[in-house]
Every structure is written in C-alpha cells, then in structure tokens.
Design a protein around this motif. Structure first.
Motif, PDB file in Angstrom:
ATOM      1  N   MET A 244       0.821  -1.211   0.000  1.00  0.00           N
ATOM      2  CA  MET A 244       0.000   0.000   0.000  1.00  0.00           C
ATOM      3  C   MET A 244       0.856   1.263   0.000  1.00  0.00           C
ATOM      4  N   ALA A 245       1.994   1.221   0.685  1.00  0.00           N
ATOM      5  CA  ALA A 245       2.842   2.416   0.757  1.00  0.00           C
ATOM      6  C   ALA A 245       3.344   2.787  -0.643  1.00  0.00           C
ATOM      7  N   GLU A 246       3.786   1.787  -1.388  1.00  0.00           N
ATOM      8  CA  GLU A 246       4.288   2.056  -2.742  1.00  0.00           C
ATOM      9  C   GLU A 246       3.146   2.577  -3.633  1.00  0.00           C
ATOM     10  N   ALA A 247       1.958   1.975  -3.480  1.00  0.00           N
ATOM     11  CA  ALA A 247       0.799   2.401  -4.285  1.00  0.00           C
ATOM     12  C   ALA A 247       0.466   3.862  -3.994  1.00  0.00           C
ATOM     13  N   SER A 248       0.418   4.227  -2.704  1.00  0.00           N
ATOM     14  CA  SER A 248       0.058   5.605  -2.345  1.00  0.00           C
ATOM     15  C   SER A 248       1.088   6.600  -2.859  1.00  0.00           C
ATOM     16  N   LYS A 249       2.361   6.220  -2.761  1.00  0.00           N
ATOM     17  CA  LYS A 249       3.422   7.129  -3.206  1.00  0.00           C
ATOM     18  C   LYS A 249       3.260   7.449  -4.695  1.00  0.00           C
ATOM     19  N   ILE A 250       2.986   6.428  -5.483  1.00  0.00           N
ATOM     20  CA  ILE A 250       2.804   6.671  -6.931  1.00  0.00           C
ATOM     21  C   ILE A 250       1.541   7.494  -7.149  1.00  0.00           C
ATOM     22  N   ALA A 251       0.444   7.090  -6.471  1.00  0.00           N
ATOM     23  CA  ALA A 251      -0.853   7.755  -6.697  1.00  0.00           C
ATOM     24  C   ALA A 251      -0.789   9.250  -6.359  1.00  0.00           C
ATOM     25  N   GLN A 252       0.013   9.597  -5.354  1.00  0.00           N
ATOM     26  CA  GLN A 252       0.099  11.016  -4.955  1.00  0.00           C
ATOM     27  C   GLN A 252       0.764  11.897  -6.007  1.00  0.00           C
ATOM     28  N   ASN A 253       1.539  11.248  -6.895  1.00  0.00           N
ATOM     29  CA  ASN A 253       2.326  12.042  -7.851  1.00  0.00           C
ATOM     30  C   ASN A 253       1.815  11.976  -9.283  1.00  0.00           C
ATOM     31  N   VAL A 254       0.602  11.442  -9.479  1.00  0.00           N
ATOM     32  CA  VAL A 254       0.088  11.351 -10.849  1.00  0.00           C
ATOM     33  C   VAL A 254      -1.276  12.024 -10.942  1.00  0.00           C
ATOM     34  N   ASP A 255      -1.698  12.246 -12.184  1.00  0.00           N
ATOM     35  CA  ASP A 255      -2.956  12.929 -12.445  1.00  0.00           C
ATOM     36  C   ASP A 255      -4.109  11.917 -12.330  1.00  0.00           C
TER      37      ASP A 255
ATOM     38  N   ILE B 151      -9.380  -2.589  -1.381  1.00  0.00           N
ATOM     39  CA  ILE B 151      -8.784  -1.758  -0.328  1.00  0.00           C
ATOM     40  C   ILE B 151      -9.547  -0.438  -0.243  1.00  0.00           C
ATOM     41  N   GLU B 152      -9.828  -0.014   0.984  1.00  0.00           N
ATOM     42  CA  GLU B 152     -10.594   1.221   1.190  1.00  0.00           C
ATOM     43  C   GLU B 152      -9.928   2.407   0.496  1.00  0.00           C
ATOM     44  N   GLY B 153     -10.725   3.185  -0.210  1.00  0.00           N
ATOM     45  CA  GLY B 153     -10.186   4.363  -0.901  1.00  0.00           C
ATOM     46  C   GLY B 153      -9.700   4.073  -2.310  1.00  0.00           C
ATOM     47  N   TYR B 154      -9.616   2.792  -2.683  1.00  0.00           N
ATOM     48  CA  TYR B 154      -9.172   2.433  -4.034  1.00  0.00           C
ATOM     49  C   TYR B 154     -10.339   2.575  -5.015  1.00  0.00           C
ATOM     50  N   ASP B 155      -9.996   2.827  -6.302  1.00  0.00           N
ATOM     51  CA  ASP B 155     -11.040   2.965  -7.330  1.00  0.00           C
ATOM     52  C   ASP B 155     -11.649   1.616  -7.694  1.00  0.00           C
ATOM     53  N   LEU B 156     -10.823   0.582  -7.730  1.00  0.00           N
ATOM     54  CA  LEU B 156     -11.299  -0.752  -8.114  1.00  0.00           C
ATOM     55  C   LEU B 156     -10.682  -1.804  -7.201  1.00  0.00           C
ATOM     56  N   GLY B 157     -11.350  -2.960  -7.107  1.00  0.00           N
ATOM     57  CA  GLY B 157     -10.784  -4.097  -6.382  1.00  0.00           C
ATOM     58  C   GLY B 157     -10.003  -4.978  -7.344  1.00  0.00           C
ATOM     59  N   ASN B 158     -10.143  -6.287  -7.198  1.00  0.00           N
ATOM     60  CA  ASN B 158      -9.381  -7.213  -8.061  1.00  0.00           C
ATOM     61  C   ASN B 158     -10.307  -8.174  -8.791  1.00  0.00           C
ATOM     62  N   SER B 159     -11.550  -7.764  -9.035  1.00  0.00           N
ATOM     63  CA  SER B 159     -12.412  -8.625  -9.836  1.00  0.00           C
ATOM     64  C   SER B 159     -12.188  -8.293 -11.299  1.00  0.00           C
ATOM     65  N   PRO B 160     -11.772  -9.273 -12.115  1.00  0.00           N
ATOM     66  CA  PRO B 160     -11.550  -8.966 -13.542  1.00  0.00           C
ATOM     67  C   PRO B 160     -12.812  -8.426 -14.213  1.00  0.00           C
ATOM     68  N   LEU B 161     -13.968  -8.770 -13.657  1.00  0.00           N
ATOM     69  CA  LEU B 161     -15.238  -8.343 -14.270  1.00  0.00           C
ATOM     70  C   LEU B 161     -15.481  -6.837 -14.109  1.00  0.00           C
ATOM     71  N   GLU B 162     -14.760  -6.217 -13.171  1.00  0.00           N
ATOM     72  CA  GLU B 162     -14.887  -4.754 -13.005  1.00  0.00           C
ATOM     73  C   GLU B 162     -14.104  -3.992 -14.073  1.00  0.00           C
ATOM     74  N   TYR B 163     -13.129  -4.674 -14.691  1.00  0.00           N
ATOM     75  CA  TYR B 163     -12.173  -3.979 -15.559  1.00  0.00           C
ATOM     76  C   TYR B 163     -12.694  -3.925 -16.997  1.00  0.00           C
ATOM     77  N   THR B 164     -13.836  -3.258 -17.163  1.00  0.00           N
ATOM     78  CA  THR B 164     -14.475  -3.174 -18.487  1.00  0.00           C
ATOM     79  C   THR B 164     -13.824  -2.067 -19.319  1.00  0.00           C
ATOM     80  N   LYS B 165     -14.156  -2.093 -20.625  1.00  0.00           N
ATOM     81  CA  LYS B 165     -13.630  -1.048 -21.537  1.00  0.00           C
ATOM     82  C   LYS B 165     -13.998   0.337 -21.029  1.00  0.00           C
ATOM     83  N   GLU B 166     -15.232   0.481 -20.581  1.00  0.00           N
ATOM     84  CA  GLU B 166     -15.729   1.795 -20.132  1.00  0.00           C
ATOM     85  C   GLU B 166     -14.933   2.290 -18.928  1.00  0.00           C
ATOM     86  N   VAL B 167     -14.570   1.380 -18.045  1.00  0.00           N
ATOM     87  CA  VAL B 167     -13.903   1.784 -16.797  1.00  0.00           C
ATOM     88  C   VAL B 167     -12.395   1.982 -16.995  1.00  0.00           C
TER      89      VAL B 167
END
Ligand code: MLT
Length: 247
Positions: A55-66, A81-97
């Motif tokens: 999570m620390a590495e993820a937050s560090k990157i997220a803080q520095n990007v658009d 994970i709380e505060g994340y845009d998506l979880g790890n269900s492949p079904l969430e990763y649609t073209k639209e999203v």
C-alpha cells in the motif's frame, strides 16, 4: 520447445531467490485473480499496469500522478482496499472503466510475485484466459523458462499449479522432457490428472472457497475460461503493457 531449453516451476513468492531467475524468461501466474485481471484490463484498453508490492508504494505513486488518467486498484485478502477505485475482480475492468487508463495495481500475492521477478530477462503474465498466446510467445524464444506461481501467502495454490502444468503440456506437445525439474514434473502430473475438469477442480481450491464466501462464483467462472483473449502482457522497466503490435 528446443531440447536444450529448461523449464522450472516455483510454487509461491517465498520459494525462490531473485538470483534464480537471472537470464530466464519468467511467466507469472495468479489465476485467482491478479494475472486474470491484468490480462483482462489490458485487453479492454487499459494503457498500462504498474504492479506494486504494498500500500505504501501504491500511495506514493498515486500522490504524484494525475487522477484523471490513473486508477488505484487492488485488494488485501480478497477485499477491495478502502479508498481504491477498483478491487481485483476482472469483471470490473471493463472497456468503459479502464479504457486509456494506467492502473496502479496492488494485490496480496500476485503483484508481489511480479515485483520479485524484476531481475529476470523477460516477464510475461499468464492466465487460463490467454494461455495459448503465452505459450506461442515462449516457443519463439530460446531462454530457459521459469513459471512463477503467486500461490497464497507462501503456500501452493492448486489453480496456479494447474495452469503451470497446462503451459508445460502445451510447450512440449503433451510430453515431459526426461531432465525436467521436480517442480515441472509435479505441475505436469497434476495437470494430467485433472485436465478433463479444470474448472471443477479450480472451484474446489482453497482460494476459490475463500472468494466464494466473499463475492460468490462469478470471478472464478470467468478466470477458468480458456483462450478467450489473445494478448500477452509483458513487464518492462516496472510497467506492464502489451507486446509490440498487439491491439
Ligand atoms: C492475490 O494477489 O493474492 C490475488 O489476486 C487475490 C485475489 O483473489 O484478489
């Protein structure tokens, strides 16, 4: 597969040292669900996936990007994970999203396996969804191959072992080379026993049981589909994208 080419299998992130992958072509496997999600996201137009170890590495990157162009994605113990845009269900990763987005991706075992493979010569991401395309890519290169199963917190995961066995089976026309390592023999043998009912066996695996309690069957059914996607994600300089010319 060339006669001189060796193939080995590691069964979790904890069972190898980085040095053992030097000069090898590594295939990272996390059927449920990280590698299936990466394959699906890139197939649905995600620009890139940045795997992170925690999570620390993820937050560090997220803080520095658009935040318009990046999504923070992943799970801990199967749960978004709380505060994340998506979880790890492949079904969430649609073209639209995910179309056009770069994903910062943090999972319990899968992204740790990818990060630990970084010193190898080449890193491909495999799932049942793209197994034949991965095998075709491996066949046209000459390096020794290591299949790195993410497993679950240091333990073997049956679904990853089955896919490792499937890859060995396809690479060598259904045969096992005499000089195969014990790791390759075990994966090949397990695959041969269960190949007629892969989905049924994956459904009985420990992680499938865990996921069923949390989110039901849909992701497991999807991750058991074979060869519905014909791309190969590849990690280069810390970022997973498609091979040249794909999509
Ligand atoms: C992992 O990285 O351990 C998995 O992909 C867990 C999950 O099913 O979300």
């Amino acid at each position: 597969m060339a006669d001189s080419q060796k193939i080995d299998v590691f069964y979790s992130v904890h069972t190898f040292q980085e040095e053992e992958l030097r000069g090898k072509a590594v295939v990272v496997i996390d059927v449920l669900r990280a590698s299936s999600t990466i394959v699906t996201a890139l197939n649905n137009g995600a620009k890139a996936v940045i795997p992170v170890a925690d999570m620390a590495e993820a937050s560090k990157i997220a803080q520095n990007v658009d935040s318009d162009n990046y999504l923070l994605c992943g799970e801990k113990d199967g749960i978004q994970i709380e505060g994340y845009d998506l979880g790890n269900s492949p079904l969430e990763y649609t073209k639209e999203v995910v179309g056009g987005k770069t994903l910062i991706f943090n999972t319990t075992n899968g992204t740790k396996a990818i990060k630990k493979s970084i010193g190898s010569a080449d890193i491909l991401i495999a799932s049942f969804l793209n197994v034949s395309t991965v095998v075709n890519t491996l066949k046209i290169q000459k390096k020794d191959i290591v299949l790195v199963c993410a497993g679950w917190k240091g333990r073997l995961a049956l679904e990853d072992t089955l896919l490792a066995g499937n890859i060995i089976h396809l690479l060598n026309n259904g045969k096992l080379a005499d000089e195969s390592t014990d790791g390759a023999r075990v994966a090949f043998g397990i695959y041969k026993i269960y190949k007629k009912d892969l989905a049924g066996v994956v459904h009985q695996s420990n992680h499938a049981m865990r996921l069923k309690k949390l989110i039901g069957d849909d992701d497991i059914n999807y991750c058991c589909k074979i060869d519905i996607i014909d791309i190969v994600p590849r990690l280069k300089e810390g970022i997973i994208t498609l091979q040249n010319g794909e999509k």
